[in-house]
Every structure is written in C-alpha cells, then in structure tokens.
Design an enzyme around this catalytic site. Structure first.
Site, PDB file in Angstrom:
ATOM      1  N   ARG A 196       0.758  -1.198   0.039  1.00  0.00           N
ATOM      2  CA  ARG A 196      -0.088   0.185   0.206  1.00  0.00           C
ATOM      3  C   ARG A 196       0.848   1.196   0.076  1.00  0.00           C
ATOM      4  O   ARG A 196       0.708   1.988  -0.982  1.00  0.00           O
ATOM      5  CB  ARG A 196      -1.013  -0.005   1.147  1.00  0.00           C
ATOM      6  CG  ARG A 196      -2.143   1.187   1.248  1.00  0.00           C
ATOM      7  CD  ARG A 196      -2.731   1.496   2.189  1.00  0.00           C
ATOM      8  NE  ARG A 196      -3.652   0.397   2.345  1.00  0.00           N
ATOM      9  CZ  ARG A 196      -4.467   0.155   3.300  1.00  0.00           C
ATOM     10  NH1 ARG A 196      -4.816   0.865   4.269  1.00  0.00           N
ATOM     11  NH2 ARG A 196      -5.374  -0.828   3.325  1.00  0.00           N
TER      12      ARG A 196
ATOM     13  N   HIS B  42      -8.198  -3.211  -7.802  1.00  0.00           N
ATOM     14  CA  HIS B  42      -7.971  -2.479  -6.706  1.00  0.00           C
ATOM     15  C   HIS B  42      -9.273  -2.548  -5.795  1.00  0.00           C
ATOM     16  O   HIS B  42      -9.849  -1.368  -6.039  1.00  0.00           O
ATOM     17  CB  HIS B  42      -7.396  -1.234  -6.933  1.00  0.00           C
ATOM     18  CG  HIS B  42      -6.666  -0.427  -5.599  1.00  0.00           C
ATOM     19  ND1 HIS B  42      -5.534  -0.809  -5.282  1.00  0.00           N
ATOM     20  CD2 HIS B  42      -7.146   0.555  -5.065  1.00  0.00           C
ATOM     21  CE1 HIS B  42      -5.142  -0.279  -4.225  1.00  0.00           C
ATOM     22  NE2 HIS B  42      -6.031   0.668  -4.123  1.00  0.00           N
TER      23      HIS B  42
ATOM     24  N   TYR C 121     -16.035  14.417 -14.635  1.00  0.00           N
ATOM     25  CA  TYR C 121     -15.659  15.683 -15.453  1.00  0.00           C
ATOM     26  C   TYR C 121     -14.150  15.602 -16.354  1.00  0.00           C
ATOM     27  O   TYR C 121     -14.334  16.131 -17.419  1.00  0.00           O
ATOM     28  CB  TYR C 121     -15.804  16.834 -14.886  1.00  0.00           C
ATOM     29  CG  TYR C 121     -17.052  17.225 -13.971  1.00  0.00           C
ATOM     30  CD1 TYR C 121     -18.061  17.448 -14.982  1.00  0.00           C
ATOM     31  CD2 TYR C 121     -17.239  17.462 -12.825  1.00  0.00           C
ATOM     32  CE1 TYR C 121     -19.416  17.820 -14.186  1.00  0.00           C
ATOM     33  CE2 TYR C 121     -18.402  17.655 -12.210  1.00  0.00           C
ATOM     34  CZ  TYR C 121     -19.549  17.902 -12.853  1.00  0.00           C
ATOM     35  OH  TYR C 121     -20.760  18.071 -12.285  1.00  0.00           O
TER      36      TYR C 121
END
Length: 857
Positions: A40, A86, A130
């Site tokens: 991680r 993931h 967006y």
C-alpha cells in the site's frame, strides 16, 4: 438436555480455539502491518510505484489509452481499476491518478489529464465524471514490453484477472519521480531527481559495477524539483544519496525589479516543492497586516499561463535584500527537506542510498531484458521453423496442392502432407492456411528475406542470453534511447553551502520617538508624542503612580529590574502602542512574573556595546557590579536572572554609570562610602560580596555610584527629603557598618527608603526629580528640594517609596575611575569588620556620627 450439552461441548472443543488476546492482536497486527508496508504505502525499488499507481497504469495500458490515442473519462478508468485490480474506494484511486498527472508534484507526469486536475494553490481536482485521461509518453516507457512476459503476473483479488507484480520500467522511476508515504513503523520521503542525471548514473554503474558513491554524485548532482527553486546543502545531498537519510534547504527563486529610482518590487518566480502558493501569499500578507514588516506595500499573485509570479511591492527607500532575507526566515519561501529513502527491496522495506537503488533497478532490467529475449527468441525460432517449411513447400507446391485437394478436410490435409513431405504440425498448419496469392515469386523472395532476418534476430537474442556484457550493452542502449526521446533539462539550482540567515528585528522597526511609562504596580504602555500632548491626564489605577516616564526611541531597550533579583528585557518596539490615557498592559501579560515580584528600577539602554557597569545591591548587603553587555539577550520571553539571591533576600537597589565611589545607606540610617575598585565585577548568575556590615534588624536600603564632589538626597519613610555631601562621608573599606546619618526617634522614626546622587551639573540645570509615595507621584526639580536648617530635611510626600533625580543633559566632567584591582573572594570573606561604636569607662556605648571623621578601633 444432557445429550445436547455434550454435543455442544464437543462442538466447542472441535471448532473453537482458545488463544490469548495478546497473541491474536500481535498476529493480526503483524499481518496488517506487512500488508500496508508491502502492498500500500511504500514504493517498489524496481519501478518506483505503489500498488495503486501500478494498477492504474496497467489498467490504462490494457484499455489502450496510449499517449497518442483519445482520452477517456476518469470515472471509467477508476471503475476499471477498482473492478479488476484494486478493491478499495474510487476516491483513493482517483486521487492517486490525479497526483500522477500534476506537473507540480511529479517531475515526470505519468498520466495526461484533460480538465481541472488541481493546482499549486491547493485546489482539488474536478470530480472524476468531468475529467478525462490517458497515459503520458513517459508512462508508456514504464509499461513497454509488459506483454512479452517480462515481469511476473499474479491473480487479482477474485482470481478472474492477472495483474503484474512490477512494471518493466525502462527508466529508474523511483529516483526520477520520488515518493512519499507512511505505513506502520515506516515512512518514506524521496525527492524527485533529474531523468538525464539518473540515467547517466545508471549507465556509469553498468560501465563500472564497482563505482563509488562519490562517483555517482558526479552524475546525480541533487534533487530536481518540478517547481524549480534553489537547493542548498551539498553535504546533506551527499549524505542522503549515500545513506538514504539527509537534510537540505529549499528556497524560492526571487529577483528584484525597479519600480522607480527609490522603489523596488520583489518578484518570486519559483517556490519550494510541495509549498501551497495560496497559503504562502496569505502568510506573507499576514506579516504585512500584523506589522511584522512595515516596508511591504502590497502583495499580489500574478500567476498566469506564462508561469508562476508573486509580486511584492515595497515602500520607497525599503531595503529589498533585507526584506528578502526576512521573508526567507519567516515564511515558507524557505523550507527544510529531510530525505528518508525507504523502499521495498526483495519484499522488505529498506533505507537505501542511490547506489543500492540503482543496483536493484539494474538487476530488475537484467531480468526484464532476459525474459523479453527468451520470449522473442521463442517466437523467432517458431517463425523460422514455419518459414523453413514454407520455403521447402515452394519446391513441391504442385504436389502439396494435389495432396490437399485429395484430402477430406483441413485436419486430413495436415495429416496427409505431414506423412508425405515430412512437415511438422506447425509447418503443416501454416501451409494449409496459406493464401494462394502468396505463392508468387515475389512472396517466395520475401520468405527468403524473412529467413535471413530471423537468423540475425535469433543470433542477436542468443548472444544477449549467453553473454552478460551484451545484455548490459542492450540495457545501456535502451536507456540512451529514453534519454533521447524524453529530454529533461534541470529545473532546480544547486548551491553547495546552506546560507544562514540572521535577522535583527530592529531592522524592521521604524526609527521614531515615542513616550513610555511604567507604573510601580507594573503597568506598561507606549504612546505617540501626539497622544501625550492631546491627553489632559495620564491613565492610572487608583493608588498607582509612575515609576518611569520618558521619551524614548523605538530602537531603545528597557531593563526592568525586580525585587527577586531578575530583570525583564523589553525592547521599546515590543510594547503595545496605546493612548496615553489608557491604563497600559500589565507586565505579567508581556512576560510571566512570579507572585509578589515587583519592579524596583527601570533603565534605558541605547547601546549595549559601551563599556558601562551596573551596580546591584540586596537588602542583606550583598553587592556586585555587572558589565552592561552581559544584559543583552536574543531570547526574552521570561524574566532573566540578574543576581543570585540567598533565602529571604531581595534586590533593593540598581544603579549605573560607574564613578569612583560607592555609597551604601541602610534602612536605619547608616551610610558607608568605599572605593568602587574594591567591588568585583561578576556575571549575571553569580551572587555578590558583602558590601556593608549590618546590625541586627537593619538592612540596606539603597546604594549608588558617586563622585567626591557630589551631593546626595535621600528619602525617608515619612516622606522627608534630606540632603548630604559625599565628601563629608569618611571613606572606609568595604564590609564596614559606616556612620549614622539620621538620628532615630523612638516613636515614628525616619527609615531610609531611597536615595540619589546630585552632581554640580544637575544642580546647575535644575533637573527633574521624581518622588513616589505609596499612593502618588510628585514631579519637581532639584531647586525645590532646598530646605531650612532642619536635620530631618523637608517633607515632600505623605510617605516615602522611591526617589529618582534625572541625569543632566550636558555631559558631566567625571573624574576617571582608577583601574580596578582583582578582589579575591577569600580576601573579601576575611575582611575585618569594625564596629563604629566606642565604649566609655562607665561601660556606656556611644554611636559615632558622621561628624567623627576618623575611625576608632
């Protein structure tokens, strides 16, 4: 019920395991720690990526989002990564993707994003629905040849997909882009470096496996931040790149523009790495608003598409260089950066220098190129075998066609031509799948050319696999190719030494006159001269009075001495400016004082470098001189020791401006004059020496410097002012009782409270006199202290508290003080004490008065 109980017990014994809680916690936390360390928060030393970054790049590569292809919605990419590789929140995936696209965070951005991807001002990116993204050209070099079995793949979280454990990485991404992360027990902070320099160092390691750290530093000169700036500290860089841990200084790049002949503008064009520009501008503006620095007129953020630009307009006549130094010292225009180069090496977190990281990367490249060569050799050999078959087939093409026409189907065709002509299964497959137009003379020549090419390719690949020198040469040529295709000029300037910036706050203060007042109860205030003139009366608490009141310069410093043997260092500019009619600020709100601590004397100092002494005296008769320079300090957030006091002792008197004689007066009216040279000069932490022998119940009230030609006035507890002359006092050795000045009355006696010398110059100028009672202050002049023949002087106030006669404005002609001989402490302790009393034949003790000008032993 018993059968059920037995079955239940048996089930519990079989299924439930009894383990200590600490063992479970230890085991589970250990597994959790291992997970977050390896999978991680920390990057892999081989490709310089954390798992989430690797998964994003791999998923984008699988989606075909090459740097020259069209963009796709970030939400779609995040969904692909989350669904396949993931299994965490989409926000963490998107944030990682955004960071890899920010050119102010990454030295070499790995994601090319369309839309708002955040800013150096700390603005967050637009929502993932967006923005659009694709791989950058640099990222493709990290993924290159991943489809050629160059790296190991493992099943994903649901065993439906395969994901790479590491990327092939054509360049040392860990050093180029750096990393930052925190896990359990480990943290990493690796700054970005220049791509060309890192590749040069890697090539140098290939050429010389025994290269030293010093030689590597010739190539990797230091960090190269995407935001530019200036890095100072060659020693810190060397230590960091050698050991993995070190400290450097990053400062902004500034220049000065001339607005007019007497007015300048400071322009900031580059700021330190990871400094928020908006916060920096706000920080500098707060320094202006809070009057920390008065010479800044305005600060503006003029950043546009042409680049970063912060403009700081200065007032006319301002020192631009000094303000630059002050801003570097007081804001994030200069920050510290601490290397902590921790990365995963061989599945373990290791603190490594540049040499170890490059060595690990080189080993990874050897493995990648070897795996790729094996894959390509296998394919080339297979194709060569097929081409051999096709060429062989061209000599018997009619027979082959005839054999195929006689066959029932494809499988039968393959089997027949294999039996008749001896082709292998692969060759037979290629022959039956061959299109007839390929049998032209041109295509036969193409097959012969291909065979020649394949022979060369197979030979090359076999050499790579069998000769490590050629393997390393291949890696070197590929690194040089990256250098050519990805030019990367250095952005950060390097300076060898860390420049120490020393700022004198006085340089920030406007040189102006102001009025300062300090009351006996401890209230301090500063007011403008205009406010003093405009105010009809001064602001005071009931029963309080002014202990000190004077016009000063803002660059002056006040020393406030307290009864507990301490002093408060108080620059005038640090005192809050108020109106003259205000009460002021209580001293405890400026510096913390102890209970029962009161101010006994205030001294103004304009220059601590002059050769001047300060006389300190306690009520138990301890006395010392201290050099004025010893009182100057740079940190003054609390009271500082002026004199070490014994139990139940207090500082009662402070004087300055050393003269030939010291006069000490006790509360009961004894006075002792001795030579100043007899009193040693000590430091602030020391106690004093015995100055005056005291009778039981008596204590020293005041001591001061004086010349023989001086007069002196002393104030009694009943508010009387009595005058005397220094010359009329007999001169004794130190540590004597002295003579009596004032006859004591049994009822309501006159106790001595305070005293002050008066020179002929002060009398001539008729200087100001401040007399304090416990409730009020009387301001008068020396001429007003004259009185008729009265041994108890002239009553001036209700009760005595403090007397101060102001110094003369013109310079006094002082008798030069003789050089001081060193007084040994042992001699002082052994000084003979002579009682100033005589005993008659009738056993009556008589006290000597000041009129007895000789000493009887």
């Amino acid at each position: 019920m018993s059968k059920i109980d037995k079955k239940l017990d048996k089930f519990i014994e079989e299924k439930i395991e009894k383990v200590l809680l600490e063992d479970i916690m230890s085991s589970r936390f250990g597994r959790y720690s291992k997970y977050i360390i390896q999978d991680r928060a920390l990057p892999d030393a081989r490709d310089g990526l954390k798992p989430v970054q690797r998964r994003i790049l791999y998923a984008m590569g699988q989606m075909g989002l090459a740097f020259n292809k069209s963009y796709k919605k970030s939400a779609r990419i995040a969904g692909e990564v989350m669904g396949k590789y993931h299994p965490h929140g989409d926000s963490s995936i998107y944030e990682a993707m955004v960071r890899m696209s920010q050119d102010f965070k990454m030295r070499v951005p790995l994601v090319d994003m369309h839309g708002n991807n955040g800013s150096i001002d700390g603005d967050s990116a637009a929502a993932m629905r967006y923005t659009e993204a694709r791989l950058s050209k640099e990222a493709e070099f990290l993924l290159k040849d991943i489809d050629k079995r160059t790296v190991n793949f493992v099943p994903n979280f649901d065993d439906e997909e395969q994901e790479p454990t590491v990327l092939p990485a054509r360049f040392p991404n860990l050093l180029v882009n750096g990393a930052m992360g925190i896990s359990a027990g480990y943290a990493t902070k690796i700054p970005p470096h220049n791509l060309n320099e890192v590749i040069d160092a890697t090539i140098a390691l290939i050429d010389n496996p025994n290269i030293t750290n010093d030689e590597i530093l010739k190539y990797i000169k230091g960090p190269d931040f995407p935001t530019g700036g200036i890095v100072q500290g060659k020693a810190g860089i060397k230590e960091a790149l050698t050991t993995g841990s070190g400290k450097i200084i990053i400062r902004a790049k500034m220049n000065v523009e001339e607005m007019s002949k007497s007015q300048d503008r400071i322009v900031i064009t580059e700021i330190p790495y990871e400094v928020n520009k908006a916060d920096l501008v706000r920080q500098i503006d707060n320094l202006r608003i809070n009057n920390n620095i008065e010479d800044i007129l305005e600060i503006r953020d003029e950043t546009d598409q042409e680049g970063l630009r912060i403009a700081i307009d200065l007032k006319k006549g301002a020192d631009a260089q000094f303000i630059q130094n002050y801003l570097l010292k007081s804001s994030d225009l200069q920050v510290n950066y601490n290397y902590n180069m921790v990365a995963i090496l061989k599945h373990r977190p290791v603190l490594s220098g540049a040499f170890e990281l490059l060595k690990v990367y080189l080993e990874h490249q050897k493995e990648v190129v070897t795996n790729r060569s094996n894959y390509e050799l296998e394919r080339a050999t297979k194709r060569n075998h097929i081409v051999d078959g096709l060429i062989q087939m061209t000599s018997v093409v009619s027979e082959v066609i005839e054999e195929i026409r006689k066959s029932k189907n494809k499988a039968d065709s393959k089997e027949n031509i294999q039996k008749r002509f001896g082709f292998s299964e692969l060759q037979a497959e290629a022959i039956v799948m061959l299109q007839l137009y390929r049998l032209s003379t041109t295509d036969i020549q193409a097959l012969l050319d291909e065979k020649d090419t394949l022979y060369k390719e197979i030979t090359r690949l076999e050499q790579i696999l069998s000769n490590e020198r050629i393997l390393l040469k291949t890696i070197k040529s590929e690194l040089q190719e990256v250098q050519t295709l990805l030019p990367s000029p250095r952005r950060t300037e390097l300076e060898a030494e860390i420049e120490t910036i020393k700022i004198d706050e006085k340089d920030l203060i406007s040189d102006e006159q102001t009025y300062v007042a300090i009351t006996k109860d401890g209230y301090v205030k500063r007011a403008s001269l205009r406010s003093v003139v405009a105010s009809k009366e001064v602001g005071l608490k009931e029963n309080d009075a002014m202990l000190y009141e004077e016009e000063l310069n803002t660059l002056d410093t006040l020393l406030l001495f307290t009864n507990l043997g301490q002093y408060i260092y108080l620059p005038v500019y640090k005192i809050e400016e108020q109106k003259w009619r205000d009460l002021g600020v209580y001293i405890n709100n400026i510096v913390p004082t102890s209970k029962g601590e009161t101010i006994i004397r205030v001294l103004k100092v304009s220059d601590f470098s002059i050769d001047q002494k300060i006389l300190l005296t306690t009520k138990q008769g301890q006395m010392k001189q201290v050099n004025l320079a010893d009182f100057e300090v740079s940190r003054y957030n609390r009271p500082l020791r002026a004199m070490k006091l014994s139990k139940d002792d207090e500082l009662v008197s402070v004087d300055y401006n050393q003269l030939d004689n010291i006069v000490a007066i006790s509360k009961h009216g004894y006075v002792l004059r001795f030579d100043t040279e007899e009193l040693p000069v000590y430091g602030l932490t020391a106690g004093g020496v015995k100055s005056m022998a005291l009778a039981e119940g008596d204590e020293v009230a005041v001591a001061f410097y004086a010349k023989e030609s001086d007069d002196f006035y002393f104030l009694t507890s009943r508010g009387h002012i009595i005058k005397d002359t220094v010359l009329e006092l007999p001169k004794y050795a130190r540590n004597r009782r002295g003579i009596i000045l004032v006859d004591r009355i049994k009822t309501s006696p006159h106790f001595i409270i305070s005293a002050s010398r008066v020179s002929k110059t002060q009398i001539k100028e008729d200087v100001k006199v401040r007399i304090l009672s416990t409730k009020e202050a009387l301001i008068t002049t020396v001429s007003d202290l004259k009185y008729v023949a009265n041994k108890y002087g002239k009553k001036m106030v209700e009760d005595g508290y403090y007397l101060e006669i102001y110094p003369a404005e013109t310079e006094e002609k002082d008798t030069p003080v003789q050089p001081k001989k060193e007084v040994k402490k042992d001699d002082t302790l052994q000084a003979k004490v002579i009682e100033e009393t005589i005993q008659t034949k009738q056993n009556q003790k008589l006290r000597l008065s000041r009129l007895d000008l000789f000493d009887e032993e």
